[in-house]
Design a protein around this motif. Structure first.
Motif, PDB file in Angstrom:
ATOM      1  N   GLY A 185     -41.448 -70.843 -10.076  1.00 19.31           N
ATOM      2  CA  GLY A 185     -40.699 -71.754 -10.250  1.00 19.31           C
ATOM      3  C   GLY A 185     -40.440 -72.501  -8.932  1.00 19.31           C
ATOM      4  O   GLY A 185     -39.905 -71.731  -8.117  1.00 19.31           O
TER       5      GLY A 185
ATOM      6  N   THR B 145     -39.205 -77.764 -11.560  1.00 15.04           N
ATOM      7  CA  THR B 145     -37.997 -77.892 -12.278  1.00 15.04           C
ATOM      8  C   THR B 145     -37.347 -79.287 -11.916  1.00 15.04           C
ATOM      9  O   THR B 145     -36.309 -79.814 -12.906  1.00 15.04           O
ATOM     10  CB  THR B 145     -36.876 -77.144 -11.794  1.00 15.04           C
ATOM     11  OG1 THR B 145     -36.534 -77.298 -10.497  1.00 15.04           O
ATOM     12  CG2 THR B 145     -37.348 -75.505 -12.064  1.00 15.04           C
TER      13      THR B 145
ATOM     14  N   LEU C  75     -34.780 -71.398 -13.088  1.00 15.52           N
ATOM     15  CA  LEU C  75     -35.476 -71.632 -14.436  1.00 15.52           C
ATOM     16  C   LEU C  75     -34.547 -71.181 -15.514  1.00 15.52           C
ATOM     17  O   LEU C  75     -33.776 -70.442 -15.416  1.00 15.52           O
ATOM     18  CB  LEU C  75     -36.744 -70.292 -14.048  1.00 15.52           C
ATOM     19  CG  LEU C  75     -37.676 -70.866 -12.978  1.00 15.52           C
ATOM     20  CD1 LEU C  75     -38.723 -69.611 -13.114  1.00 15.52           C
ATOM     21  CD2 LEU C  75     -38.252 -72.202 -13.303  1.00 15.52           C
TER      22      LEU C  75
ATOM     23  N   MET D  49     -38.193 -73.127 -20.092  1.00 23.74           N
ATOM     24  CA  MET D  49     -39.361 -73.260 -19.140  1.00 23.74           C
ATOM     25  C   MET D  49     -40.325 -72.162 -18.998  1.00 23.74           C
ATOM     26  O   MET D  49     -41.540 -72.368 -19.164  1.00 23.74           O
ATOM     27  CB  MET D  49     -38.484 -73.584 -17.766  1.00 23.74           C
ATOM     28  CG  MET D  49     -37.674 -74.872 -17.543  1.00 23.74           C
ATOM     29  SD  MET D  49     -37.185 -74.769 -15.817  1.00 23.74           S
ATOM     30  CE  MET D  49     -35.551 -75.829 -15.828  1.00 23.74           C
TER      31      MET D  49
END
Lengths: 223, 223
Positions: B64, B87, B93, B97
């Protein structure tokens, strides 16, 4: 349950920031919003800064933390005026928190206010506090890839202070790559290489702060 | 303009997390949510982990980041399966996702999924991803005061990996104070002292991961 609309939050923050900026202007105050990851050394830099500028620049510090008053206690013992904001969970400071905190500082006696934001390279970038400069502290132990990974914040910086240079030989930090990335992202940002532990580079950083204070004093006198 | 209610966001995240947890359970997958400040060394720890466990534990990594694919490229070259989530500004996160990213991984061939969260000690704490363990990485160069300053995240940790111990002698990090603070905040948290650079302590950390994988495999077989 309290429900807050995100667009309203940002809008009301913008209004509070405008009011802060007016207030700071009226007092001829330079105001720095200092942001970084947790543990980059913002507080230690501020302790050194307060000691170096003692007798020359009167500094007030607003300490933003989710919890605890550890940082404000450290700052107060270095001779600067300090106020702690506890955000109680919030991941950033906003302009109204700063407006409340600043009432606890003797504004008319100060030259410079430094707001030490919550340790976070993401969320604080969205919230204007009414400051006239944004400073990011990045420590070499975090690695040189941070500007590429957190570009929003690095793009907004007036200055970037790279801290813990005394440890650089123990890390893989690539100084040339960092300089190139900053040049690409934000070429106007002032770059300082310091060690808050050894004092290296703190003089140059303090000179920059003094110039900002002088400019602010000049413009307040001119009004 | 898009307006999202905060309470709705958390509620819909909770539903997505429950669905993720069911999916992971069905595949007998151990899933770790790894969180830290930017630059604490999560990716380097994962590279070392993938190399150490090669041939024993099949690892998938969900990376992430707000922007860039730097980390996923590093992980892929260490031999683990890697998927990058960007993102696009978000500071954490969320479960949906992860639900999307996990579709890109060959789940039925894996034993362990590690989700490397966005570098942030605040916001990720609020978002359950469906993981079965939360691991915080703290590097000694950040200082030992972090658990007291970010207690929400440290209180939730299943394990805390203290990284960069090779640099401890160059810092003021107080190991005993950290151990006491963790004992007070979260006595059940497993504490590891590692250096991803030198490999120190990585073996013990990998043994812990192997035990978690074995437990998950056992419970999936028992269904």
């Amino acid at each position: 349950m309290r429900v807050v609309l995100r667009s309203k939050v940002l809008q009301s923050n913008e209004q509070a920031a405008v009011a802060n900026r007016e207030l700071f202007g009226k007092h001829g105050l330079a105001v720095i919003n200092m942001m970084s990851s947790p543990g980059s050394g913002k507080t230690t830099i501020l302790e050194q800064t307060a000691r170096t500028l003692q007798g020359e620049v009167k500094i007030g510090v607003i300490e933003g933390d989710i919890q605890s008053t550890l940082d404000a206690e450290r700052i107060a013992s270095s001779g600067a005026e300090a106020v702690q904001i506890n955000t109680e969970g919030a991941c950033h400071l906003d302009a109204s928190m700063v407006a409340a905190a600043v009432q606890e500082l003797p504004m008319s006696e100060l030259d410079l206010i430094v707001v030490e934001n919550v340790g976070n390279l993401v969320c604080p970038a969205e919230f204007d506090l009414g400051e006239d400069a944004r400073v990011i502290v990045l420590s070499v132990t975090e690695g040189n890839d941070k500007p590429l990974k957190y570009p929003v914040m690095f793009r907004q910086a007036t200055a970037i202070v790279v801290n813990k240079v005394d440890l650089i030989e123990h890390t893989d930090f690539d100084r040339a790559a960092l300089e190139q990335d900053i040049k690409d992202l934000n070429p106007r940002a002032q770059l300082f290489w310091v060690s808050a532990r050894t004092g290296e580079g703190i003089g140059e950083w303090c000179e920059w702060l003094k110039r900002r204070v002088a400019i602010r004093r000049g413009s307040a006198a001119g009004v």
